[in-house]
Design a protein around this motif. Structure first.
Motif, PDB file in Angstrom:
ATOM      1  N   ILE A   1     -34.110   2.144   4.640  1.00  0.00           N
ATOM      2  CA  ILE A   1     -34.132   2.728   5.984  1.00  0.00           C
ATOM      3  C   ILE A   1     -32.756   3.270   6.334  1.00  0.00           C
ATOM      4  O   ILE A   1     -31.756   2.558   6.276  1.00  0.00           O
ATOM      5  CB  ILE A   1     -34.540   1.676   7.038  1.00  0.00           C
ATOM      6  CG1 ILE A   1     -35.949   1.150   6.728  1.00  0.00           C
ATOM      7  CG2 ILE A   1     -34.496   2.276   8.438  1.00  0.00           C
ATOM      8  CD1 ILE A   1     -36.364  -0.031   7.585  1.00  0.00           C
TER       9      ILE A   1
ATOM     10  N   VAL B   1     -36.632   7.882  17.802  1.00  0.00           N
ATOM     11  CA  VAL B   1     -36.971   6.523  18.218  1.00  0.00           C
ATOM     12  C   VAL B   1     -36.762   6.396  19.729  1.00  0.00           C
ATOM     13  O   VAL B   1     -35.693   6.747  20.235  1.00  0.00           O
ATOM     14  CB  VAL B   1     -36.053   5.503  17.490  1.00  0.00           C
ATOM     15  CG1 VAL B   1     -36.294   4.092  18.008  1.00  0.00           C
ATOM     16  CG2 VAL B   1     -36.266   5.590  15.982  1.00  0.00           C
TER      17      VAL B   1
ATOM     18  N   ASP C   1     -40.425   9.632  16.054  1.00  0.00           N
ATOM     19  CA  ASP C   1     -39.190  10.345  15.735  1.00  0.00           C
ATOM     20  C   ASP C   1     -38.951  11.413  16.800  1.00  0.00           C
ATOM     21  O   ASP C   1     -39.751  12.355  16.885  1.00  0.00           O
ATOM     22  CB  ASP C   1     -39.321  10.979  14.354  1.00  0.00           C
ATOM     23  CG  ASP C   1     -38.059  11.718  13.940  1.00  0.00           C
ATOM     24  OD1 ASP C   1     -36.973  11.353  14.417  1.00  0.00           O
ATOM     25  OD2 ASP C   1     -38.163  12.664  13.145  1.00  0.00           O
TER      26      ASP C   1
ATOM     27  N   VAL D   1     -42.138   6.181   9.134  1.00  0.00           N
ATOM     28  CA  VAL D   1     -41.713   6.221  10.538  1.00  0.00           C
ATOM     29  C   VAL D   1     -42.739   7.024  11.340  1.00  0.00           C
ATOM     30  O   VAL D   1     -43.097   8.137  10.957  1.00  0.00           O
ATOM     31  CB  VAL D   1     -40.316   6.875  10.649  1.00  0.00           C
ATOM     32  CG1 VAL D   1     -39.949   7.114  12.105  1.00  0.00           C
ATOM     33  CG2 VAL D   1     -39.280   5.992   9.962  1.00  0.00           C
TER      34      VAL D   1
ATOM     35  N   LYS E   1     -35.372   6.983   9.118  1.00  0.00           N
ATOM     36  CA  LYS E   1     -36.136   7.497   7.978  1.00  0.00           C
ATOM     37  C   LYS E   1     -36.345   6.382   6.968  1.00  0.00           C
ATOM     38  O   LYS E   1     -35.468   5.525   6.801  1.00  0.00           O
ATOM     39  CB  LYS E   1     -35.353   8.606   7.270  1.00  0.00           C
ATOM     40  CG  LYS E   1     -35.359   9.930   7.981  1.00  0.00           C
ATOM     41  CD  LYS E   1     -34.706  10.977   7.089  1.00  0.00           C
ATOM     42  CE  LYS E   1     -34.334  12.201   7.908  1.00  0.00           C
ATOM     43  NZ  LYS E   1     -33.316  13.009   7.257  1.00  0.00           N
TER      44      LYS E   1
ATOM     45  N   CYS F   1     -40.177  -4.165   7.749  1.00  0.00           N
ATOM     46  CA  CYS F   1     -39.878  -3.309   8.908  1.00  0.00           C
ATOM     47  C   CYS F   1     -41.070  -3.226   9.851  1.00  0.00           C
ATOM     48  O   CYS F   1     -40.924  -3.217  11.074  1.00  0.00           O
ATOM     49  CB  CYS F   1     -39.475  -1.915   8.443  1.00  0.00           C
ATOM     50  SG  CYS F   1     -40.668  -1.145   7.338  1.00  0.00           S
TER      51      CYS F   1
ATOM     52  N   VAL G   1     -42.592   1.546  15.466  1.00  0.00           N
ATOM     53  CA  VAL G   1     -41.910   2.656  14.786  1.00  0.00           C
ATOM     54  C   VAL G   1     -42.266   2.730  13.295  1.00  0.00           C
ATOM     55  O   VAL G   1     -42.383   3.824  12.743  1.00  0.00           O
ATOM     56  CB  VAL G   1     -40.378   2.546  14.961  1.00  0.00           C
ATOM     57  CG1 VAL G   1     -39.646   3.579  14.110  1.00  0.00           C
ATOM     58  CG2 VAL G   1     -40.009   2.712  16.431  1.00  0.00           C
ATOM     59  N   PHE G   2     -42.466   1.582  12.654  1.00  0.00           N
ATOM     60  CA  PHE G   2     -42.729   1.582  11.215  1.00  0.00           C
ATOM     61  C   PHE G   2     -44.192   1.217  10.956  1.00  0.00           C
ATOM     62  O   PHE G   2     -44.632   0.108  11.271  1.00  0.00           O
ATOM     63  CB  PHE G   2     -41.812   0.588  10.500  1.00  0.00           C
ATOM     64  CG  PHE G   2     -40.361   0.919  10.634  1.00  0.00           C
ATOM     65  CD1 PHE G   2     -39.774   1.886   9.833  1.00  0.00           C
ATOM     66  CD2 PHE G   2     -39.579   0.293  11.589  1.00  0.00           C
ATOM     67  CE1 PHE G   2     -38.430   2.215   9.963  1.00  0.00           C
ATOM     68  CE2 PHE G   2     -38.225   0.596  11.737  1.00  0.00           C
ATOM     69  CZ  PHE G   2     -37.662   1.570  10.918  1.00  0.00           C
TER      70      PHE G   2
ATOM     71  N   VAL H   1     -35.256  -1.288  15.770  1.00  0.00           N
ATOM     72  CA  VAL H   1     -35.129  -0.440  14.578  1.00  0.00           C
ATOM     73  C   VAL H   1     -33.857  -0.807  13.803  1.00  0.00           C
ATOM     74  O   VAL H   1     -33.861  -0.875  12.573  1.00  0.00           O
ATOM     75  CB  VAL H   1     -35.149   1.053  14.972  1.00  0.00           C
ATOM     76  CG1 VAL H   1     -34.735   1.942  13.813  1.00  0.00           C
ATOM     77  CG2 VAL H   1     -36.556   1.430  15.431  1.00  0.00           C
TER      78      VAL H   1
END
Ligand code: SF4
Length: 64
Positions: free
Chosen positions: A60, A40, A38, A35, A4, A16, A23-24, A48
């Motif tokens: 994060i 991951v 989810d 994110v 998160k 990130c 992912v980011f 991550v």
């Protein structure tokens, strides 16, 4: 694993997103990262972790 980004702490330096863009996602409108995967995927967990470690704002959080 779940990750998160806390918008209260994100300072939008995009680190990130550079470490793990899968992912980011960096949002040009809010100037913050969010994110987008989810949970991951397993093969991205190391990236991550690295992104979270390198987040200077400690925005994060990770749940295993
Ligand atoms: S590295 Fe941290 S402070 Fe920088 S954009 Fe990502 S979540 Fe925000």
């Amino acid at each position: 694993m779940r990750a998160k980004v806390d918008p209260k702490f994100c300072m939008g330096d995009r680190n990130c997103n550079l470490v793990c863009p899968e992912v980011f996602r960096y949002d040009e409108n809010t100037l913050m990262s969010t994110v987008i995967q989810d949970p991951v995927p397993k093969h991205l967990e190391d990236k991550v972790q690295k992104a979270a470690f390198e987040c200077g704002a400690k925005a994060i959080s990770i749940e295993e």
